[in-house]
Design a protein around this motif. Sequence first.
Motif, PDB file in Angstrom:
ATOM      1  N   LEU A  46       0.819  -1.210   0.000  1.00  0.00           N
ATOM      2  CA  LEU A  46       0.000   0.000   0.000  1.00  0.00           C
ATOM      3  C   LEU A  46       0.853   1.259   0.000  1.00  0.00           C
ATOM      4  N   LEU A  47       1.963   1.222   0.741  1.00  0.00           N
ATOM      5  CA  LEU A  47       2.786   2.414   0.903  1.00  0.00           C
ATOM      6  C   LEU A  47       3.414   2.863  -0.411  1.00  0.00           C
ATOM      7  N   LEU A  48       3.906   1.929  -1.208  1.00  0.00           N
ATOM      8  CA  LEU A  48       4.594   2.308  -2.445  1.00  0.00           C
ATOM      9  C   LEU A  48       3.663   3.023  -3.433  1.00  0.00           C
ATOM     10  N   PRO A  49       2.469   2.474  -3.752  1.00  0.00           N
ATOM     11  CA  PRO A  49       1.594   3.236  -4.653  1.00  0.00           C
ATOM     12  C   PRO A  49       1.209   4.603  -4.106  1.00  0.00           C
ATOM     13  N   MET A  50       0.950   4.691  -2.817  1.00  0.00           N
ATOM     14  CA  MET A  50       0.569   5.975  -2.239  1.00  0.00           C
ATOM     15  C   MET A  50       1.739   6.960  -2.239  1.00  0.00           C
ATOM     16  N   MET A  51       2.941   6.438  -2.064  1.00  0.00           N
ATOM     17  CA  MET A  51       4.129   7.291  -2.122  1.00  0.00           C
ATOM     18  C   MET A  51       4.317   7.841  -3.536  1.00  0.00           C
ATOM     19  N   TRP A  52       4.176   6.963  -4.551  1.00  0.00           N
ATOM     20  CA  TRP A  52       4.306   7.423  -5.931  1.00  0.00           C
ATOM     21  C   TRP A  52       3.213   8.415  -6.285  1.00  0.00           C
ATOM     22  N   LEU A  53       1.999   8.163  -5.818  1.00  0.00           N
ATOM     23  CA  LEU A  53       0.903   9.089  -6.094  1.00  0.00           C
ATOM     24  C   LEU A  53       1.156  10.450  -5.455  1.00  0.00           C
ATOM     25  N   GLY A  54       1.605  10.443  -4.213  1.00  0.00           N
ATOM     26  CA  GLY A  54       1.914  11.706  -3.549  1.00  0.00           C
ATOM     27  C   GLY A  54       2.976  12.485  -4.290  1.00  0.00           C
ATOM     28  N   ALA A  55       4.031  11.781  -4.727  1.00  0.00           N
ATOM     29  CA  ALA A  55       5.097  12.448  -5.485  1.00  0.00           C
ATOM     30  C   ALA A  55       4.553  12.975  -6.814  1.00  0.00           C
ATOM     31  N   GLY A  56       3.711  12.182  -7.474  1.00  0.00           N
ATOM     32  CA  GLY A  56       3.141  12.618  -8.747  1.00  0.00           C
ATOM     33  C   GLY A  56       2.254  13.836  -8.607  1.00  0.00           C
ATOM     34  N   ILE A  57       1.474  13.886  -7.545  1.00  0.00           N
ATOM     35  CA  ILE A  57       0.606  15.043  -7.298  1.00  0.00           C
ATOM     36  C   ILE A  57       1.447  16.304  -7.083  1.00  0.00           C
ATOM     37  N   VAL A  58       2.493  16.187  -6.302  1.00  0.00           N
ATOM     38  CA  VAL A  58       3.359  17.344  -6.036  1.00  0.00           C
ATOM     39  C   VAL A  58       4.036  17.818  -7.320  1.00  0.00           C
ATOM     40  N   ILE A  59       4.582  16.880  -8.097  1.00  0.00           N
ATOM     41  CA  ILE A  59       5.263  17.243  -9.343  1.00  0.00           C
ATOM     42  C   ILE A  59       4.289  17.879 -10.329  1.00  0.00           C
ATOM     43  N   ALA A  60       3.087  17.281 -10.446  1.00  0.00           N
ATOM     44  CA  ALA A  60       2.090  17.835 -11.363  1.00  0.00           C
ATOM     45  C   ALA A  60       1.681  19.241 -10.940  1.00  0.00           C
ATOM     46  N   ALA A  61       1.499  19.451  -9.637  1.00  0.00           N
ATOM     47  CA  ALA A  61       1.135  20.779  -9.142  1.00  0.00           C
ATOM     48  C   ALA A  61       2.234  21.799  -9.441  1.00  0.00           C
TER      49      ALA A  61
END
Length: 210
Positions: free
Chosen positions: A187-202
Motif C-alpha cells: 500500500l505504501l509504495l503506490p501511495m508514495m508514488w501518487l503523492g510524489a506525482g501530485i506534487v510534481i504535477a502541481a
Amino acid sequence: MDKKTIAHHFSFDRRLLGRLYWFPFLVYGLCVGLMAVLSARSDEPFLPYTVIQGIAVPIAGWHLVFLYRHLYDEGAKDALVWHYRKAVVFDLVRYAVLHGGCIVLLVGAVIGIQGTMFLTAPVLGHLFLLFWFYQLIGLALLGVFGSLDVALSVIAVYTFMEVATQGTFMPWPHLFLFQAPADSLSLLLPMMWLGAGIVIAAILIGREFW
C-alpha cells in the motif's frame, strides 16, 4: 462565487466542447455495465472496483485537458494565458467536485453490486490520491508537451499497460491496487508514488501558469 456564475461556466464549457463534453459521462455509464458483467462472472470483490481505478478515475481528468487544449493552439498561448491563469484553480476545483461526485456514485454502485468487502480506509485513501493525481497530471502533461494528442496518449498508454498487466509489465512506478493490500509495503509504495506525482504535477501547473 454564486451558483448562477458557476452554472454559467459549466454552460459555456458545454457549448465550447460540444459533444466531446459528454464523453466522460458516457464512459461512467459504460463502467457501471462493465462492473455488473465482471461481478456476474467473478467472485473476486476487487475486480469491479478495478474498473473505477483503471477507467473512471483516469477519464475524470480529461475535461480540463479538453478545455485547456485551446491554450496550445498555434499563437494562442501569449494571448490567452492571462485568462487561463485567473481561471485554473477555479476550474480544477469545480471539475474535481463534479467528477468526485461521479466517482462516489460509482463506488456506491460497486457496493450495491459487490458489497463492501473491498472498502477499507486504506483503499479509500488510495482512491482519493489516485483521483487527484489524474485530475492534475493531464493538465501538467499538456503544459509539458503543448499537445492534446501527446498528453492523452501518454496517460492512456500508461494506464492501459498497468491495468491490462495488473501492474507487472514494467519496473516503473505502479499506482494502482489490483487486490486488497496484503501488507503495509504493497500500500505504501503506490501511495508514495501518487503523492510524489501530485506534487510534481502541481509544480508543473504552477510553473506553466504563474
